[in-house]
Design an enzyme around this catalytic site. Structure first.
Site, PDB file in Angstrom:
ATOM      1  N   HIS A 412     -27.817  -8.918 -17.125  1.00 35.23           N
ATOM      2  CA  HIS A 412     -28.799  -8.532 -16.117  1.00 35.23           C
ATOM      3  C   HIS A 412     -29.514  -7.225 -16.458  1.00 35.23           C
ATOM      4  O   HIS A 412     -30.484  -6.846 -15.799  1.00 35.23           O
ATOM      5  CB  HIS A 412     -28.116  -8.403 -14.753  1.00 35.23           C
ATOM      6  CG  HIS A 412     -28.987  -8.855 -13.620  1.00 35.23           C
ATOM      7  ND1 HIS A 412     -30.357  -8.796 -13.658  1.00 35.23           N
ATOM      8  CD2 HIS A 412     -28.681  -9.365 -12.395  1.00 35.23           C
ATOM      9  CE1 HIS A 412     -30.861  -9.249 -12.527  1.00 35.23           C
ATOM     10  NE2 HIS A 412     -29.854  -9.608 -11.735  1.00 35.23           N
ATOM     11  N   ARG A 413     -29.069  -6.519 -17.492  1.00 41.69           N
ATOM     12  CA  ARG A 413     -29.803  -5.347 -17.946  1.00 41.69           C
ATOM     13  C   ARG A 413     -31.097  -5.753 -18.634  1.00 41.69           C
ATOM     14  O   ARG A 413     -32.096  -5.026 -18.611  1.00 41.69           O
ATOM     15  CB  ARG A 413     -28.960  -4.525 -18.929  1.00 41.69           C
ATOM     16  CG  ARG A 413     -27.678  -3.945 -18.365  1.00 41.69           C
ATOM     17  CD  ARG A 413     -26.858  -3.280 -19.460  1.00 41.69           C
ATOM     18  NE  ARG A 413     -26.508  -4.226 -20.515  1.00 41.69           N
ATOM     19  CZ  ARG A 413     -25.857  -3.887 -21.621  1.00 41.69           C
ATOM     20  NH1 ARG A 413     -25.501  -2.619 -21.822  1.00 41.69           N
ATOM     21  NH2 ARG A 413     -25.569  -4.805 -22.537  1.00 41.69           N
TER      22      ARG A 413
END
Length: 440
Positions: A412-413
């Site tokens: 999700h980064r």
């Protein structure tokens, strides 16, 4: 006079620190030639056969099968001048200069001289560090580990069993292993120590059961470390999608009958690989990676597709290089070759490096889906479940269709929910109807 050289364990892959000795292909007294395979080792990535860069006669094996050895430690001593005439010993042994060309016949070996020290056995006096160069002296170098006695015979036993034998005062050379391949077990050692047969414990309710302990090493050790690092570094998000792949399976049957695909193994994984490559072009974030050190997101304009493969040595992830440039037929052939090599345990460390995205196929085990952990150095992994006959609504009517569950874990980064969802939807659309590829 004899000239002895010590053969060190080489770094067969970038960053390798240790390896396990699997099998020796030579024994003391054997004559070897340049580049002859002398030992098979298992690194954290693969099984590798090592050739020796010199010709001569093997005088000593420093390590035994099952032992873990640090890179640079000497594992074998060879007399490179066995027919040399005897000469008076010098006052002190002076190491001969290392010639640059000595190690060049070996791919992956550096030309620098390596002086290493082997770890002393627990409780033993420290031994001097042997130089990895030729020594002009009549006697062989002093052994740092137990020599291979009795004609070079090395009993097969795991390190914990060897320790047990040492503690109980049992000579492993006097035992015959009862496990496959003549490997000596704990029971064999205990039987020898007691002088009677050891009856294994019988599983009885309330009294416990049998257990088996296996040292954590090689591929299993590497996989565990990688998965922990990935799980606790990259914030994982997993999304799921269930699709009707009946058209894909029908298309597969058509390809089987076509002349162009005659003899080509086309599987659901083949279609998934093609779908991932096509969808990644539309959602480049999924094929990017987070570079923590540089504080950058690195976008790749190529797809090095990883395929998670279960092998006798554990889970590995070999890559199909530039998979996005291959046709469906070429992908099918590449996947067949990749899985065959992996099952044989012949995948090289280089073939498992620098992937951009991975597919894991749990459907081959009859499993519906899962929440896969991202392969380190990547940002996404697609999981294929089993294709099963299930009721499905088609044009308002319930029919039996071929249904597949997909799951996608992403970092999700790098990948937001929108990009992850769009990528998974694209893959699903392509598998649900391969004709959609015409619109991409």
């Amino acid at each position: 006079m004899p000239t002895y050289k010590e053969f060190p364990l080489a770094d067969t892959a970038e960053g390798l620190t240790e390896a396990d000795i699997l099998n020796w292909h030579v024994k003391p007294g054997d004559t070897v030639t340049v580049n002859q395979i002398v030992v098979e080792i298992e690194t954290a990535k693969a099984a590798v056969e090592l050739p020796i860069p010199w010709a001569g006669v093997v005088t000593e094996l420093h390590v035994e099968p099952g032992q873990t050895v640090e890179v640079g430690a000497p594992i074998l001593t060879i007399d490179v001048d066995p027919g040399g005439a005897a000469a008076p010993a010098p006052a002190a042994a002076v190491p001969a200069p290392v010639e640059e060309e000595e190690m060049k016949p070996l791919v992956g070996y550096g030309s620098k001289a390596v002086v290493t020290q082997r770890r002393a056995r627990k409780g033993a006096a420290p031994a001097p560090a042997p130089a990895a160069v030729a020594v002009a002296a009549p006697p062989a170098p002093a052994p740092v580990a137990p020599a291979a006695p009795r004609g070079g015979y090395v009993p097969l036993a795991k390190p914990p069993v060897r320790k047990l034998a040492k503690d109980l005062g049992v000579d492993l050379h006097a035992l015959t292993g009862t496990a496959d391949g003549g490997v000596i077990t704990r029971e064999d050692v205990e039987r020898a120590a007691n002088g009677t047969a050891v009856v294994p414990p019988v599983a009885v309710a309330g009294n416990g059961s049998r257990e088996r302990r296996v040292p954590i090493k090689g591929v299993r050790k590497m996989t565990a470390a990688a998965m922990v690092q990935s799980a606790y570094t990259a914030p994982h998000v997993t999304e799921f999608l269930t699709i009707d792949v009946t058209p894909m399976m029908e298309f597969r049957e058509k390809l089987k009958k076509s002349r162009e695909f005659a003899g080509v193994k086309v599987t659901p994984l083949t279609f998934a690989a093609k779908a991932v490559c096509l969808a990644a072009k539309r959602t480049p974030d999924i094929n990017a990676v987070w570079d923590e050190a540089a504080q950058e997101i690195v976008y790749k304009d190529y797809v090095h597709l990883g395929i998670a493969a279960a092998t006798p040595r554990g889970l590995i992830v070999p890559k199909v290089r530039d998979a996005d440039s291959l046709s469906l037929k070429e992908l099918a052939q590449a996947l067949t070759k990749l899985t065959d090599v992996a099952r044989e345990g012949k995948t090289s460390p280089a073939d498992m490096a620098n992937g951009t995205i991975t597919i894991t196929n749990v459907g081959v085990f009859g499993v519906d889906t899962g929440t896969p952990i991202i392969n380190p150095g990547e940002s996404a992994i697609l999981c294929l479940g089993a294709i099963k006959d299930q009721p499905w609504v088609v044009d308002g009517e319930i029919k039996v269709r071929k249904v597949l569950q997909l799951s996608l874990s992403f970092d999700h980064r790098v990948v937001d929910g929108q990009q992850g969802s769009e990528f998974l939807a694209d893959v699903g659309a392509l598998l649900a109807d391969p004709a959609m590829a015409m619109t991409y």
